[in-house]
Motif scaffolding. Structure first.
Motif, short mmCIF file in Angstrom:
data_model
loop_
_atom_site.label_atom_id
_atom_site.label_comp_id
_atom_site.label_asym_id
_atom_site.label_seq_id
_atom_site.Cartn_x
_atom_site.Cartn_y
_atom_site.Cartn_z
N ARG A 120 3.14 6.07 -2.50
CA ARG A 120 4.34 6.86 -2.83
C ARG A 120 4.44 7.11 -4.33
O ARG A 120 4.74 8.22 -4.76
N ALA A 121 4.17 6.08 -5.12
CA ALA A 121 4.27 6.22 -6.58
C ALA A 121 3.19 7.13 -7.14
O ALA A 121 3.46 7.97 -8.00
N GLU A 122 1.96 6.97 -6.66
CA GLU A 122 0.84 7.73 -7.21
C GLU A 122 0.76 9.17 -6.72
O GLU A 122 0.30 10.05 -7.43
N LEU A 123 1.19 9.41 -5.48
CA LEU A 123 1.03 10.73 -4.89
C LEU A 123 2.34 11.44 -4.64
O LEU A 123 2.35 12.54 -4.06
N ALA A 124 3.45 10.85 -5.04
CA ALA A 124 4.79 11.43 -4.87
C ALA A 124 5.04 11.82 -3.41
O ALA A 124 5.47 12.92 -3.11
N LEU A 125 4.76 10.88 -2.51
CA LEU A 125 4.93 11.12 -1.08
C LEU A 125 6.29 10.64 -0.60
O LEU A 125 6.85 9.69 -1.15
N ASP A 126 6.78 11.28 0.46
CA ASP A 126 7.98 10.75 1.10
C ASP A 126 7.56 9.57 1.97
O ASP A 126 6.37 9.30 2.16
N LEU A 127 8.53 8.86 2.49
CA LEU A 127 8.25 7.64 3.24
C LEU A 127 7.39 7.90 4.47
O LEU A 127 6.45 7.15 4.75
N ILE A 131 0.84 -1.20 0.00
CA ILE A 131 0.00 0.00 0.00
C ILE A 131 0.87 1.24 0.00
O ILE A 131 0.64 2.18 -0.77
N MET A 132 1.88 1.26 0.85
CA MET A 132 2.79 2.42 0.90
C MET A 132 3.49 2.64 -0.44
O MET A 132 3.64 3.77 -0.89
N ARG A 133 3.90 1.56 -1.09
CA ARG A 133 4.57 1.68 -2.37
C ARG A 133 3.66 2.32 -3.41
O ARG A 133 4.07 3.22 -4.16
N VAL A 134 2.39 1.91 -3.44
CA VAL A 134 1.43 2.49 -4.38
C VAL A 134 1.20 3.96 -4.06
O VAL A 134 1.21 4.82 -4.96
N SER A 171 5.24 10.40 5.08
CA SER A 171 3.87 10.75 4.67
C SER A 171 3.11 9.54 4.16
O SER A 171 1.92 9.38 4.43
N ALA A 172 3.80 8.68 3.42
CA ALA A 172 3.16 7.47 2.90
C ALA A 172 2.75 6.54 4.04
O ALA A 172 1.68 5.93 4.00
N LYS A 173 3.57 6.46 5.07
CA LYS A 173 3.25 5.61 6.22
C LYS A 173 2.03 6.14 6.96
O LYS A 173 1.13 5.37 7.35
N ILE A 174 1.96 7.45 7.14
CA ILE A 174 0.80 8.07 7.80
C ILE A 174 -0.46 7.83 6.98
O ILE A 174 -1.50 7.44 7.52
N LEU A 175 -0.39 8.05 5.68
CA LEU A 175 -1.55 7.86 4.81
C LEU A 175 -1.94 6.38 4.74
O LEU A 175 -3.13 6.05 4.72
N MET A 176 -0.97 5.49 4.74
CA MET A 176 -1.27 4.06 4.72
C MET A 176 -2.09 3.68 5.94
O MET A 176 -3.06 2.92 5.84
N ARG A 177 -1.75 4.21 7.09
CA ARG A 177 -2.53 3.94 8.31
C ARG A 177 -3.96 4.45 8.17
O ARG A 177 -4.91 3.79 8.58
#
Length: 75
Positions: A27-34, A22-25, A36-42
């Protein structure tokens, strides 16, 4: 769009061990840093990720392509 149609929610029903995918997707789709991606994944895994229907459907589609069970819902 949000004011006219209301928010849509991204819902995943894949097991928690799929968080890295989920984090990988995200990050790729929203150009997030690690971080931010972890927060959004939660937020995604808790059913708290909302936005416009096209935004949430695009993310759901990309998640499904990566093997994650994801749908968009209107509250």
């Amino acid at each position: 769009m949000l004011s006219e149609h209301g928010p849509a929610r991204l819902q995943v029903s894949s097991p928690p061990d799929k968080g890295v995918v989920i984090m990988r997707v995200l990050r790729a789709e929203l150009a997030l840093d690690l971080t931010s991606a972890k927060i959004l994944m939660r937020r995604v895994m808790n059913g708290e990720c909302t936005g416009t229907l096209p935004e949430m459907e695009r993310l759901a589609r990309k998640l499904r392509q990566s093997g994650i069970t994801a749908v968009t819902m209107r509250p």
